[in-house]
Enzyme design. Sequence first.
Site, PDB file in Angstrom:
ATOM      1  N   SER A  23       0.816  -1.281  -0.030  1.00  0.00           N
ATOM      2  CA  SER A  23       0.059  -0.018   0.001  1.00  0.00           C
ATOM      3  C   SER A  23       0.946   1.151  -0.002  1.00  0.00           C
ATOM      4  O   SER A  23       1.883   1.324  -0.623  1.00  0.00           O
ATOM      5  CB  SER A  23      -0.871  -0.070   1.291  1.00  0.00           C
ATOM      6  OG  SER A  23      -1.743   1.172   1.554  1.00  0.00           O
TER       7      SER A  23
ATOM      8  N   TYR B 275      -5.056   8.344  -5.821  1.00  0.00           N
ATOM      9  CA  TYR B 275      -4.318   7.478  -5.618  1.00  0.00           C
ATOM     10  C   TYR B 275      -4.708   6.899  -4.002  1.00  0.00           C
ATOM     11  O   TYR B 275      -4.751   5.513  -3.764  1.00  0.00           O
ATOM     12  CB  TYR B 275      -2.836   8.154  -5.282  1.00  0.00           C
ATOM     13  CG  TYR B 275      -1.623   7.111  -4.977  1.00  0.00           C
ATOM     14  CD1 TYR B 275      -1.364   6.177  -5.871  1.00  0.00           C
ATOM     15  CD2 TYR B 275      -1.039   7.407  -3.512  1.00  0.00           C
ATOM     16  CE1 TYR B 275      -0.382   5.514  -5.261  1.00  0.00           C
ATOM     17  CE2 TYR B 275      -0.047   6.657  -3.437  1.00  0.00           C
ATOM     18  CZ  TYR B 275       0.361   5.595  -4.226  1.00  0.00           C
ATOM     19  OH  TYR B 275       1.386   4.936  -3.766  1.00  0.00           O
TER      20      TYR B 275
ATOM     21  N   LYS C 134      -5.032   2.700  -2.310  1.00  0.00           N
ATOM     22  CA  LYS C 134      -4.415   2.279  -1.354  1.00  0.00           C
ATOM     23  C   LYS C 134      -4.995   2.076  -0.162  1.00  0.00           C
ATOM     24  O   LYS C 134      -4.703   0.927   0.676  1.00  0.00           O
ATOM     25  CB  LYS C 134      -3.239   3.233  -1.270  1.00  0.00           C
ATOM     26  CG  LYS C 134      -2.214   3.445  -2.179  1.00  0.00           C
ATOM     27  CD  LYS C 134      -1.606   2.099  -2.652  1.00  0.00           C
ATOM     28  CE  LYS C 134      -0.432   2.034  -3.986  1.00  0.00           C
ATOM     29  NZ  LYS C 134       0.053   0.744  -4.156  1.00  0.00           N
TER      30      LYS C 134
END
Length: 296
Positions: free
Chosen positions: A136, A150, A154
Amino acid sequence: VTGGSSGIGKCIAIECYKQGAFITLIARDENKLLQTKKEIEKYSVNDKQVVLCISVDVSKDYEQVENVLKQAQEKLGPVDMLVNCAGTSVTGKFEDIEVNSFERLMAVNYLGSVYPSRAVIATMKERRMGRIVFVSSQAGQLGLFGYTAYSATKFALRGLAEALQMEVKPYNIYVTVAYPPDTDTPGFAEESKTKPLETKLISETSSVCQAEQVARVIVKDAIQGNFNSSVGSDGYMLSILTSGMSPVTSITEGLQQVVCMGIFRIVGLFYLGSFDSIVRRCMMQREKSESADKTE
């Protein structure tokens, strides 16, 4: 190792190879894969070790991913440890990021980890052993300016990892989620070219780590079966602050979270305050500049 042709993925492959592992590198660029293969082979510890390269996009076609991993297991034996490191990043203000970028990042960063994991899990259960690593990011623990596309991908990996760990733990399979900080990789260099000013200033509040250091920590934590893998003091604090209902590897880890949570929350609030201040200052400067331009 998916995304194993460069950056953290390549360094993880090297670290495992140094410990005598057989390596399967999975990435899209065949030339980069072959180049990385030569580099990794310099670290062999015995003549039997093999580095296998597979060129495939792990985010597009599950059946293709399943087939190539089946072929890899036929050549090198069953997967003991799967490292999901394939990923990409796009930074920018929420309204400036193209809508298809949100779709692409979710495909690469999330489904690109789901598909390989799905392809090996049955064999791992049959063997009653295995390790699955999801790489991650600290942006998967804390949402920051510029990372709306983004961060979401994650954060999704953590949800997947927590649910999967509960399913596979009785089979002696352990899941690790790694939260690396800003790391000196080709991907980070590319991302830095388009970062908004606010994101750059926030990023500068912590140092950039070397990929080799991050890889060593991730491999060590995965081998030990730790659920969380963090780097440095900032990483440790974030792992405590965001522990929530995450699994713990030991009673000691759980006690550390209980004892440190309050004080780290106070420190974290100061960080958040400074980040908000950076964003406000940038907004005010931008508005002044725009106002001056209109006056002229």
